[in-house]
Design an enzyme around this catalytic site. Structure first.
Site, PDB file in Angstrom:
ATOM      1  N   ASP A 103      -9.912 -38.635  -0.128  1.00 27.79           N
ATOM      2  CA  ASP A 103      -9.714 -38.365   1.295  1.00 27.79           C
ATOM      3  C   ASP A 103     -10.205 -36.978   1.714  1.00 27.79           C
ATOM      4  OD1 ASP A 103      -8.689 -38.750   3.908  1.00 27.79           O
ATOM      5  OD2 ASP A 103      -6.816 -37.759   3.350  1.00 27.79           O
ATOM      6  N   ASN A 148      -5.293 -35.967  -9.927  1.00 32.15           N
ATOM      7  CA  ASN A 148      -4.534 -36.220  -8.708  1.00 32.15           C
ATOM      8  C   ASN A 148      -4.521 -37.713  -8.407  1.00 32.15           C
ATOM      9  OD1 ASN A 148      -3.285 -35.247  -6.055  1.00 32.15           O
ATOM     10  ND2 ASN A 148      -4.959 -36.541  -5.327  1.00 32.15           N
ATOM     11  N   GLU A 149      -3.326 -38.255  -8.304  1.00 28.95           N
ATOM     12  CA  GLU A 149      -3.123 -39.637  -7.870  1.00 28.95           C
ATOM     13  C   GLU A 149      -3.990 -40.670  -8.591  1.00 28.95           C
ATOM     14  OE1 GLU A 149      -3.140 -40.010  -3.586  1.00 28.95           O
ATOM     15  OE2 GLU A 149      -1.174 -39.075  -3.468  1.00 28.95           O
ATOM     16  N   ASN A 163       3.437 -36.814  -5.087  1.00 32.01           N
ATOM     17  CA  ASN A 163       2.957 -36.843  -3.701  1.00 32.01           C
ATOM     18  C   ASN A 163       3.755 -37.940  -2.992  1.00 32.01           C
ATOM     19  OD1 ASN A 163       1.094 -34.983  -4.529  1.00 32.01           O
ATOM     20  ND2 ASN A 163      -0.695 -36.321  -4.324  1.00 32.01           N
ATOM     21  N   TYR A 211       5.150 -39.646   0.696  1.00 29.75           N
ATOM     22  CA  TYR A 211       4.926 -39.708   2.141  1.00 29.75           C
ATOM     23  C   TYR A 211       5.937 -40.641   2.817  1.00 29.75           C
ATOM     24  CZ  TYR A 211       0.655 -37.032   1.505  1.00 29.75           C
ATOM     25  OH  TYR A 211      -0.241 -36.030   1.217  1.00 29.75           O
ATOM     26  N   TYR A 236       3.339 -42.774   5.331  1.00 30.80           N
ATOM     27  CA  TYR A 236       2.718 -44.035   4.895  1.00 30.80           C
ATOM     28  C   TYR A 236       3.772 -45.114   4.631  1.00 30.80           C
ATOM     29  CZ  TYR A 236      -1.541 -41.307   4.402  1.00 30.80           C
ATOM     30  OH  TYR A 236      -2.621 -40.507   4.652  1.00 30.80           O
ATOM     31  N   GLU A 238       2.838 -32.984  -2.639  1.00 35.41           N
ATOM     32  CA  GLU A 238       2.316 -33.344  -1.310  1.00 35.41           C
ATOM     33  C   GLU A 238       3.409 -34.054  -0.534  1.00 35.41           C
ATOM     34  OE1 GLU A 238      -1.357 -35.619  -1.061  1.00 35.41           O
ATOM     35  OE2 GLU A 238      -2.294 -34.420  -2.630  1.00 35.41           O
ATOM     36  N   TRP A 258       1.446 -30.903   2.265  1.00 35.65           N
ATOM     37  CA  TRP A 258       0.083 -31.404   2.465  1.00 35.65           C
ATOM     38  C   TRP A 258      -0.211 -31.382   3.944  1.00 35.65           C
ATOM     39  CZ3 TRP A 258      -3.677 -31.623  -0.785  1.00 35.65           C
ATOM     40  CH2 TRP A 258      -4.885 -32.222  -0.380  1.00 35.65           C
TER      41      TRP A 258
HETATM   42  C1  BDP Z   1      -2.959 -38.266  -0.868  1.00 41.92           C
HETATM   43  C2  BDP Z   1      -4.088 -37.449  -1.450  1.00 41.92           C
HETATM   44  C3  BDP Z   1      -4.734 -36.483  -0.464  1.00 41.92           C
HETATM   45  C4  BDP Z   1      -4.766 -37.096   0.916  1.00 41.92           C
HETATM   46  C5  BDP Z   1      -3.360 -37.325   1.378  1.00 41.92           C
HETATM   47  C6  BDP Z   1      -3.302 -37.929   2.799  1.00 41.92           C
HETATM   48  O1  BDP Z   1      -3.738 -36.769  -2.636  1.00 41.92           O
HETATM   49  O2  BDP Z   1      -6.007 -36.143  -0.918  1.00 41.92           O
HETATM   50  O3  BDP Z   1      -5.468 -36.316   1.833  1.00 41.92           O
HETATM   51  O4  BDP Z   1      -2.686 -38.197   0.491  1.00 41.92           O
HETATM   52  O5  BDP Z   1      -3.374 -39.142   2.897  1.00 41.92           O
HETATM   53  O6  BDP Z   1      -3.301 -39.581  -1.067  1.00 41.92           O
HETATM   54  O7  BDP Z   1      -3.236 -37.190   3.745  1.00 41.92           O
END
Ligand code: BDP
Length: 599
Positions: free
Chosen positions: A160, A410-411, A465, A467, A471, A504, A549
């Site tokens: 991304d 990462n991820e 990470n 969200y 998400y 994140e 993030w």
């Molecule tokens: C994660 C990633 C990061 C993305 C972020 C997002 O590590 O690179 O920019 O989420 O979706 O998947 O903002």
């Protein structure tokens, strides 16, 4: 790898500036004409302005003429590139000198002596920006047939952020003695009461010499010690402290037949890093990470070195009460690492292992039940590239006191069969090749929940990470709070001895948008989102830090969920604060660097 500096035996000259430039096929035998030019260093994309050229995938040719001044017959000229993204082939007067794969680490090429006699040499660099399933980062290369029958390459990033490319960092030409200091490795051990540090400086030379002299100087340039057999014990050392950096300098001299052959000075800090009992210790005190995942991303320069932006970012980071950042998702410039050392900012250092997830989608819609089975670890052929980036990053950054941990990826799809076999040797390689044996982590993706993940037992710190509220449970912070809280508890119970770091969490926010309700993209939602996250974080005993993030909005490829880039920054892309910055400042200035969560 040593950073290029002037010393009594080394002369550095910059080749930065305006070079000739061309995209497409090229012939290094023939000089480029002057029709198009490019600045070095910068990403070529945005400065070219033309839409097709901006998104061009393939070879870009850079060329400049330079003079190689005469040197003694015991010296050599070296060409050094801070980074070329992603693949560089270098020619002198049309003759191949060497190549380097990987867009974020430096490389050097010795210029053969026959060129030293020339009035001027023609330096040509072919820069290729293609990514595939053998490179890091991982990209999906496609070819499209155009109306006129020609083929145009397209790249779909498996990550991304925008695939900026070019000669991204400084280009230097420097002299050094043929028998020179190849490398300096500095380690130190602190006594339990911090009153003594035993410092070891290992020097690698090309050939044996009569004497390797090593002295240590303090910040006032006063000699503190001369080492015997590469070791010394310093009494009452001044430590490199978080936001209170202190840098000693090791001066190394090579002597033979009473002559000084080579000398180099390497700054270093004395500090310790350990992980135990679910805590992260710096200088024997439990540390709490407050900070950011970042990008090297600015208007105009793209991913190209922007030292003014680097300094502004670190000053903003300090102003908001933070103490750390992660070099997401690739090694940052050497200049940034030196700045972090100088300013006492803690760095989590990441290799460009991003996109190790078949058909990664930034929308995280990867959890869709109807999706075909993913088989990332059969598709990815990145092992060799991964070993190379680990080796190159550690070689480059091993002496930086700011670096307290390495990130192996990462991820990645760490919940898919094959992840463990892929990562176990890489994690061991990372740990074993670091002379300071810093902790190693892997940044876990939201779908690799504790019940599915196959690798987190292998790392020292559980980096997540997450969200919830973005998400997952988008716009429903109450449900998000339950989800986040339940998952963090699961990790804590599963690995009671490992620290947990949220690497994140964030919500896209457009400055100026407001709402009375929980409406995503508004500034009020961003504030509520973080407030909810922080409420949960404070209940998890092993949670040793929070990295937002992102530090600033950044450029991405065009996607349905991206509004001219990713807007999860606390600052806009031009570094203006969003409303939430005030809230962060309150929280982070109240949280001490140490002992926030001590059990
Ligand atoms: C994660 C990633 C990061 C993305 C972020 C997002 O590590 O690179 O920019 O989420 O979706 O998947 O903002």
């Amino acid at each position: 790898m040593l950073y290029p500096i002037n010393t009594k035996t080394r002369r550095v000259q910059s080749l930065n500036g305006v070079w000739r430039f061309k995209q497409g096929s090229g012939d290094p035998q023939v000089a480029l004409d002057n029709n198009e030019v490019m600045v070095v260093p910068t990403s070529f994309n945005d400065v070219l302005v033309d839409k097709e050229k901006r998104s061009y995938i393939g070879d870009s040719w850079y060329e400049t003429d330079c003079v190689v001044p005469k040197v003694g017959d015991q010296e050599e000229w070296v060409l050094r590139f801070g980074s070329v993204t992603h693949h560089a082939t270098v020619y002198v007067n049309g003759i191949l000198l060497g190549e380097h794969r990987g867009g974020f680490t430096p490389f050097e090429l010795v210029v053969p002596a026959r060129f030293y006699q020339e009035e001027s040499i023609r330096l040509t660099v072919c820069v290729n920006n293609e990514l595939n399933n053998r490179t890091l980062p991982v990209g999906n290369l496609m070819e499209e047939v155009q109306e006129d029958g020609s083929i145009r390459k397209r790249m779909l990033e498996n990550f991304d952020f925008y695939n900026y490319a070019g000669i991204h960092r400084n280009v230097h030409l420097f002299t050094r003695p043929k028998n020179h200091i190849r490398d300096i490795v500095i380690t130190s051990q602190l006594s339990d009461d911090l009153s003594e540090a035993s410092v070891e400086v290992m020097v690698e030379t090309v050939e044996a010499v009569d004497t390797v002299r090593i002295q240590i100087f303090d910040e006032e340039k006063q000699e503190v010690a001369e080492l015997e057999n590469g070791r010394v014990t310093l009494k009452q050392p001044r430590l490199w402290e978080v936001l209170d950096a202190y840098l000693y300098t090791a001066r190394v001299e090579l002597w033979a037949d009473g002559q000084l052959l080579d000398t180099y000075t390497e700054p270093f800090g004395i500090r310790s890093v350990t992980v135990k009992d679910g805590q992260f210790f710096i200088n024997h005190k439990p540390f709490y990470f407050k900070g950011f995942g970042k990008h090297e991303d600015t208007y105009i320069n793209g991913r190209g070195l922007n030292e003014a932006a680097n300094l502004m970012d670190l000053n903003l980071l300090k102003a908001i009460g933070a103490n750390s950042f992660r070099t997401s998702h690739y090694p940052y410039s050497e200049e940034m690492m030196r700045l972090a050392d100088r300013m006492g900012i803690v760095v989590i250092d990441e290799v460009p292992a991003v996109g190790l997830f078949q058909q990664f989608s930034a929308a995280l819609d990867l959890m869709g039940e109807n999706k075909e089975r993913q088989n990332t670890w059969e598709v990815m052929q990145t092992k060799a590239a991964h070993e190379q980036v680990i080796d190159e990053l550690i070689k480059r950054d091993k002496n930086h006191p700011s670096v307290v941990m390495w990130v192996v990826a990462n991820e990645p799809a760490s919940h898919e069969t094959g992840a463990r076999a892929y990562f176990k040797p890489l994690i061991e390689r990372m740990r074993d090749s670091d002379p300071q044996r810093r902790p190693v982590t892997l940044v876990n993706i939201m779908v690799a929940t504790p019940d599915k993940d196959e690798v987190m037992d292998l790392v020292d710190v559980i980096s997540l990470n997450r969200y919830y509220g973005w998400y997952v449970h988008h716009g429903d912070l109450a449900k998000a709070e339950q989800g986040l809280s339940a998952e963090l508890k699961q990790w804590q119970d599963l690995y009671p001895d490992k620290p947990i770091l949220v690497t994140e969490y964030g919500a896209d926010t457009l400055p100026g948008l407001q709402s009375m309700w929980d409406i995503p993209y508004t500034e009020s939602y961003q504030i509520d989102y973080y407030e909810m996250n922080h409420r949960v974080f404070d209940t998890v005993p092993n949670l040793v830090g929070e990295q937002v993030w992102n530090f600033a909005d950044f450029e991405t490829n065009v996607m349905l969920i991206r509004v001219k880039g990713n807007h999860k920054g606390l600052f806009s892309r031009n570094r203006e604060p969003k409303q939430v910055v005030r809230e962060f400042k309150k929280r982070w200035t109240a949280i001490p660097n140490y002992h926030y969560k001590s059990k």
